[in-house]
Design a protein around this motif. Structure first.
Motif, PDB file in Angstrom:
ATOM      1  N   ARG A  29       0.801  -1.235   0.000  1.00  0.00           N
ATOM      2  CA  ARG A  29       0.000   0.000   0.000  1.00  0.00           C
ATOM      3  C   ARG A  29       0.828   1.276   0.000  1.00  0.00           C
ATOM      4  NH1 ARG A  29      -1.061   2.382   5.179  1.00  0.00           N
ATOM      5  NH2 ARG A  29      -0.317   1.160   6.953  1.00  0.00           N
ATOM      6  N   LEU A  30       2.163   1.160   0.073  1.00  0.00           N
ATOM      7  CA  LEU A  30       3.001   2.353   0.021  1.00  0.00           C
ATOM      8  C   LEU A  30       3.798   2.385  -1.279  1.00  0.00           C
ATOM      9  CD1 LEU A  30       4.518   2.575   3.634  1.00  0.00           C
ATOM     10  CD2 LEU A  30       2.462   3.676   2.731  1.00  0.00           C
ATOM     11  N   GLU A  31       3.888   3.559  -1.885  1.00  0.00           N
ATOM     12  CA  GLU A  31       4.678   3.693  -3.108  1.00  0.00           C
ATOM     13  C   GLU A  31       6.164   3.541  -2.815  1.00  0.00           C
ATOM     14  OE1 GLU A  31       3.829   7.256  -5.192  1.00  0.00           O
ATOM     15  OE2 GLU A  31       1.700   6.802  -5.472  1.00  0.00           O
ATOM     16  N   SER A  32       6.578   4.004  -1.656  1.00  0.00           N
ATOM     17  CA  SER A  32       7.987   3.935  -1.266  1.00  0.00           C
ATOM     18  C   SER A  32       8.103   3.373   0.138  1.00  0.00           C
ATOM     19  CB  SER A  32       8.616   5.335  -1.309  1.00  0.00           C
ATOM     20  OG  SER A  32       9.900   5.342  -0.701  1.00  0.00           O
ATOM     21  N   CYS A  33       9.125   2.548   0.342  1.00  0.00           N
ATOM     22  CA  CYS A  33       9.405   2.013   1.679  1.00  0.00           C
ATOM     23  C   CYS A  33      10.715   2.580   2.209  1.00  0.00           C
ATOM     24  CB  CYS A  33       9.447   0.488   1.650  1.00  0.00           C
ATOM     25  SG  CYS A  33       7.815  -0.280   1.593  1.00  0.00           S
ATOM     26  N   SER A  34      11.038   3.816   1.818  1.00  0.00           N
ATOM     27  CA  SER A  34      12.201   4.481   2.396  1.00  0.00           C
ATOM     28  C   SER A  34      11.919   4.776   3.867  1.00  0.00           C
ATOM     29  CB  SER A  34      12.503   5.783   1.653  1.00  0.00           C
ATOM     30  OG  SER A  34      11.472   6.727   1.884  1.00  0.00           O
ATOM     31  N   LEU A  35      12.971   5.022   4.618  1.00  0.00           N
ATOM     32  CA  LEU A  35      12.791   5.288   6.048  1.00  0.00           C
ATOM     33  C   LEU A  35      11.941   6.541   6.255  1.00  0.00           C
ATOM     34  CD1 LEU A  35      13.401   4.531   8.954  1.00  0.00           C
ATOM     35  CD2 LEU A  35      15.525   5.844   8.802  1.00  0.00           C
ATOM     36  N   GLN A  36      12.158   7.576   5.446  1.00  0.00           N
ATOM     37  CA  GLN A  36      11.390   8.806   5.593  1.00  0.00           C
ATOM     38  C   GLN A  36       9.913   8.574   5.261  1.00  0.00           C
ATOM     39  OE1 GLN A  36      14.586   8.819   4.251  1.00  0.00           O
ATOM     40  NE2 GLN A  36      15.248   9.607   6.254  1.00  0.00           N
ATOM     41  N   SER A  37       9.645   7.742   4.254  1.00  0.00           N
ATOM     42  CA  SER A  37       8.255   7.423   3.908  1.00  0.00           C
ATOM     43  C   SER A  37       7.577   6.652   5.029  1.00  0.00           C
ATOM     44  CB  SER A  37       8.216   6.612   2.613  1.00  0.00           C
ATOM     45  OG  SER A  37       6.900   6.219   2.306  1.00  0.00           O
ATOM     46  N   LEU A  38       8.284   5.691   5.612  1.00  0.00           N
ATOM     47  CA  LEU A  38       7.728   4.915   6.720  1.00  0.00           C
ATOM     48  C   LEU A  38       7.500   5.798   7.948  1.00  0.00           C
ATOM     49  CD1 LEU A  38       9.885   1.684   6.374  1.00  0.00           C
ATOM     50  CD2 LEU A  38       7.474   1.960   5.767  1.00  0.00           C
ATOM     51  N   GLU A  39       8.391   6.774   8.140  1.00  0.00           N
ATOM     52  CA  GLU A  39       8.188   7.724   9.240  1.00  0.00           C
ATOM     53  C   GLU A  39       6.848   8.444   9.095  1.00  0.00           C
ATOM     54  OE1 GLU A  39      12.563   9.405  10.636  1.00  0.00           O
ATOM     55  OE2 GLU A  39      11.461  10.410   9.051  1.00  0.00           O
ATOM     56  N   ARG A  40       6.609   8.948   7.902  1.00  0.00           N
ATOM     57  CA  ARG A  40       5.383   9.741   7.683  1.00  0.00           C
ATOM     58  C   ARG A  40       4.133   8.869   7.697  1.00  0.00           C
ATOM     59  NH1 ARG A  40       8.683  11.708   3.577  1.00  0.00           N
ATOM     60  NH2 ARG A  40       7.494  10.474   2.054  1.00  0.00           N
ATOM     61  N   GLU A  41       4.162   7.774   6.938  1.00  0.00           N
ATOM     62  CA  GLU A  41       2.952   7.001   6.692  1.00  0.00           C
ATOM     63  C   GLU A  41       2.648   5.981   7.793  1.00  0.00           C
ATOM     64  OE1 GLU A  41       1.058   7.869   4.243  1.00  0.00           O
ATOM     65  OE2 GLU A  41       2.517   9.287   3.424  1.00  0.00           O
ATOM     66  N   ILE A  42       3.679   5.460   8.429  1.00  0.00           N
ATOM     67  CA  ILE A  42       3.485   4.386   9.418  1.00  0.00           C
ATOM     68  C   ILE A  42       3.681   4.896  10.846  1.00  0.00           C
ATOM     69  CG2 ILE A  42       4.204   2.095  10.141  1.00  0.00           C
ATOM     70  CD1 ILE A  42       2.863   2.252   7.357  1.00  0.00           C
ATOM     71  N   PRO A  50      17.357  16.888   2.717  1.00  0.00           N
ATOM     72  CA  PRO A  50      17.224  15.675   1.900  1.00  0.00           C
ATOM     73  C   PRO A  50      18.517  14.884   1.907  1.00  0.00           C
ATOM     74  CG  PRO A  50      16.375  17.604   0.725  1.00  0.00           C
ATOM     75  CD  PRO A  50      17.100  18.112   1.935  1.00  0.00           C
ATOM     76  N   GLY A  51      18.397  13.557   1.958  1.00  0.00           N
ATOM     77  CA  GLY A  51      19.588  12.718   1.999  1.00  0.00           C
ATOM     78  C   GLY A  51      20.518  12.936   0.825  1.00  0.00           C
ATOM     79  N   ALA A  52      19.960  13.257  -0.350  1.00  0.00           N
ATOM     80  CA  ALA A  52      20.782  13.443  -1.541  1.00  0.00           C
ATOM     81  C   ALA A  52      21.700  14.659  -1.428  1.00  0.00           C
ATOM     82  CB  ALA A  52      19.885  13.583  -2.768  1.00  0.00           C
ATOM     83  N   GLU A  53      21.364  15.584  -0.528  1.00  0.00           N
ATOM     84  CA  GLU A  53      22.178  16.798  -0.386  1.00  0.00           C
ATOM     85  C   GLU A  53      23.277  16.664   0.657  1.00  0.00           C
ATOM     86  OE1 GLU A  53      19.739  20.191   0.320  1.00  0.00           O
ATOM     87  OE2 GLU A  53      18.367  19.770  -1.348  1.00  0.00           O
ATOM     88  N   ILE A  54      23.281  15.586   1.396  1.00  0.00           N
ATOM     89  CA  ILE A  54      24.217  15.467   2.516  1.00  0.00           C
ATOM     90  C   ILE A  54      25.680  15.412   2.072  1.00  0.00           C
ATOM     91  CG2 ILE A  54      24.952  13.877   4.355  1.00  0.00           C
ATOM     92  CD1 ILE A  54      22.008  13.480   5.021  1.00  0.00           C
ATOM     93  N   PRO A  55      26.048  14.623   1.050  1.00  0.00           N
ATOM     94  CA  PRO A  55      27.457  14.634   0.639  1.00  0.00           C
ATOM     95  C   PRO A  55      27.954  16.033   0.266  1.00  0.00           C
ATOM     96  CG  PRO A  55      26.330  12.757  -0.330  1.00  0.00           C
ATOM     97  CD  PRO A  55      25.269  13.622   0.285  1.00  0.00           C
ATOM     98  N   ALA A  56      27.150  16.773  -0.493  1.00  0.00           N
ATOM     99  CA  ALA A  56      27.548  18.122  -0.897  1.00  0.00           C
ATOM    100  C   ALA A  56      27.705  19.033   0.318  1.00  0.00           C
ATOM    101  CB  ALA A  56      26.524  18.703  -1.870  1.00  0.00           C
ATOM    102  N   ARG A  57      26.857  18.840   1.326  1.00  0.00           N
ATOM    103  CA  ARG A  57      26.957  19.666   2.532  1.00  0.00           C
ATOM    104  C   ARG A  57      28.283  19.412   3.246  1.00  0.00           C
ATOM    105  NH1 ARG A  57      23.145  22.153   5.929  1.00  0.00           N
ATOM    106  NH2 ARG A  57      21.819  22.195   4.047  1.00  0.00           N
ATOM    107  N   PHE A  58      28.743  18.153   3.257  1.00  0.00           N
ATOM    108  CA  PHE A  58      30.029  17.858   3.906  1.00  0.00           C
ATOM    109  C   PHE A  58      31.180  18.505   3.141  1.00  0.00           C
ATOM    110  CE2 PHE A  58      33.777  15.029   4.393  1.00  0.00           C
ATOM    111  CZ  PHE A  58      34.022  15.272   5.740  1.00  0.00           C
ATOM    112  N   PHE A  59      31.151  18.409   1.821  1.00  0.00           N
ATOM    113  CA  PHE A  59      32.227  19.009   1.029  1.00  0.00           C
ATOM    114  C   PHE A  59      32.229  20.528   1.188  1.00  0.00           C
ATOM    115  CE2 PHE A  59      31.616  15.050  -1.616  1.00  0.00           C
ATOM    116  CZ  PHE A  59      32.770  14.440  -1.143  1.00  0.00           C
ATOM    117  N   SER A  60      31.044  21.106   1.331  1.00  0.00           N
ATOM    118  CA  SER A  60      30.962  22.544   1.582  1.00  0.00           C
ATOM    119  C   SER A  60      31.580  22.897   2.934  1.00  0.00           C
ATOM    120  CB  SER A  60      29.494  22.984   1.537  1.00  0.00           C
ATOM    121  OG  SER A  60      29.375  24.349   1.868  1.00  0.00           O
TER     122      SER A  60
END
Length: 383
Positions: A177-190, A200-210
């Motif tokens: 019943r969930l489109e995504s089973c990512s941890l963030q999706s489970l946090e919200r929906e479950i 957003p997780g995708a921005e974390i590497p860039a934040r470290f390099f910054s």
């Protein structure tokens, strides 16, 4: 050898006055103690005290004795999202239950030359616990940590540990019943937990390099908070899933069906049957009946399997595969060739009348029907 970013910038001709002052490379450790009275979404952390050993066995596919103080929840933030050579865990968070608190330790690498210190702290904490709980850690976090520790001549063994990667049981239970089973999706929906202004997780590497360029630790506060929330969510999700294993009656029918699959995978057949029966309603009626029949066949309850399949076919006449399975059960396990012949004949009739039937399926049914006729005729001749 130039070991940190400051030296590399200097070698490239960057003037000291053009860049902010860089602190000496250190590993930063942050400890957070969360009271067990805390409610994370719909889950109270104190409910860890009521978790039964059998529920943990289902989640971890193990029968090792359970003790909440012998468990560590951990997650990494890395310089790359796909792993591979050169990817480093610049932040590791680990949480464990201690007295009346959930303790979270986070170890931050302020430059590459203190990676060994972060890995050392991580190894020390993980080695203390028999149970490891992660989310996608089996595929990402643990292989990454192991490879980086090998470079430090340290071995992170897991033969002596029970690794519970919640991603896999979560997918079995909630992917219906969930489109995504990512941890963030489970946090919200479950869990019903929402993070305001989360990075957003995708921005974390860039934040470290910054951060490496600015040396302003304030730029990593969002990352540290994100990692800390991940650890608490891991613990909350673990508690909620263990509770679901114990009390499936409170679940949505899709979730009950998924939990049935999880129980069956752990060879808890009575619990799986209970879940399939609970989910045999509404939209999940058909798939639950098919799963229940397969479970009965697996456990040599052939008459029950035939009964459930017959009911499923009566409700859903288009289930051609179910008709074939029913014919097989009658012929091979119940020694009822006539019933097998009748079921095959009705399936063949439906196949000929339906415009949706596959030609190969029809030909297979015709061969089966002819074989069963010969078998039945031969049986009659003996009398």
């Amino acid at each position: 050898m130039i070991r940190n970013l400051a030296g590399k910038l200097g070698a490239l001709g960057t003037k000291a006055s053009d860049a902010p002052a860089l602190p000496a490379s250190v590993m930063l450790e942050r400890i957070t103690r969360v009271s067990l009275s805390t409610k994370h979404g719909c889950v109270r952390l104190c409910d860890i005290n009521g978790i039964k050993e059998e529920s943990v066995w289902v989640l971890g596919n193990t029968d090792h004795g359970w003790d909440k103080t012998d468990c560590v929840f951990f997650d990494t933030e890395t310089t790359g999202l796909s792993g591979g050579v050169g990817t480093v865990a610049f932040l590791v968070g680990a949480g464990w239950f201690e007295d009346n608190h959930f303790v979270i330790a986070q170890w931050l690498m302020t430059d590459y030359d203190v990676e060994a210190d972060v890995l050392g702290k991580t190894h020390e904490r993980l080695s203390r616990a028999h149970f490891w709980v992660t989310f996608n850690g089996r595929s990402f976090d643990v292989p990454l940590l192991r490879s980086r520790m090998l470079l430090q001549r340290t071995r992170l063994g897991d033969d002596e540990h029970v690794h519970i990667d919640l991603l896999h049981p979560a997918r079995r239970v909630w992917r219906g019943r969930l489109e995504s089973c990512s941890l963030q999706s489970l946090e919200r929906e479950i869990l019903g937990f929402h993070r305001p202004d989360d990075i957003p997780g995708a921005e974390i590497p860039a934040r470290f390099f910054s951060y490496l360029k600015s040396r302003d630790l304030r730029s990593l506060e969002d990352v540290i908070r994100h990692n800390r929330e991940d650890i608490v969510s891991l613990a909350a999700l673990f508690i909620l899933m263990a509770q679901a294993v114990e009390s499936p009656e409170a679940l949505d029918s899709h979730d009950a069906y998924g939990l049935g699959l999880l129980n069956e995978k752990s060879s808890r057949f009575e619990a799986a049957e209970r879940c399939y029966r609970l989910s045999s309603t509404g939209r999940t009626l058909m798939i639950s009946q098919i799963a229940l029949a397969a479970l009965y066949k697996r456990t040599a309850r052939y008459a029950d399997a035939a009964r459930v399949l017959s009911d499923a076919i009566a409700r859903h006449p288009h289930l051609l595969d179910a008709r074939v399975k029913l014919a097989v059960i009658y012929e091979r396990y119940l020694s009822d060739a006539q019933s097998a012949l009748d079921v095959t004949e009705s399936a063949l009739l439906w196949c000929r009348m339906s415009r949706y039937a596959d030609l190969s399926a029809r030909e297979s049914l015709e061969r089966r029907f002819a074989r069963l006729q010969r078998k039945q005729n031969a049986s009659l001749k003996r009398f």
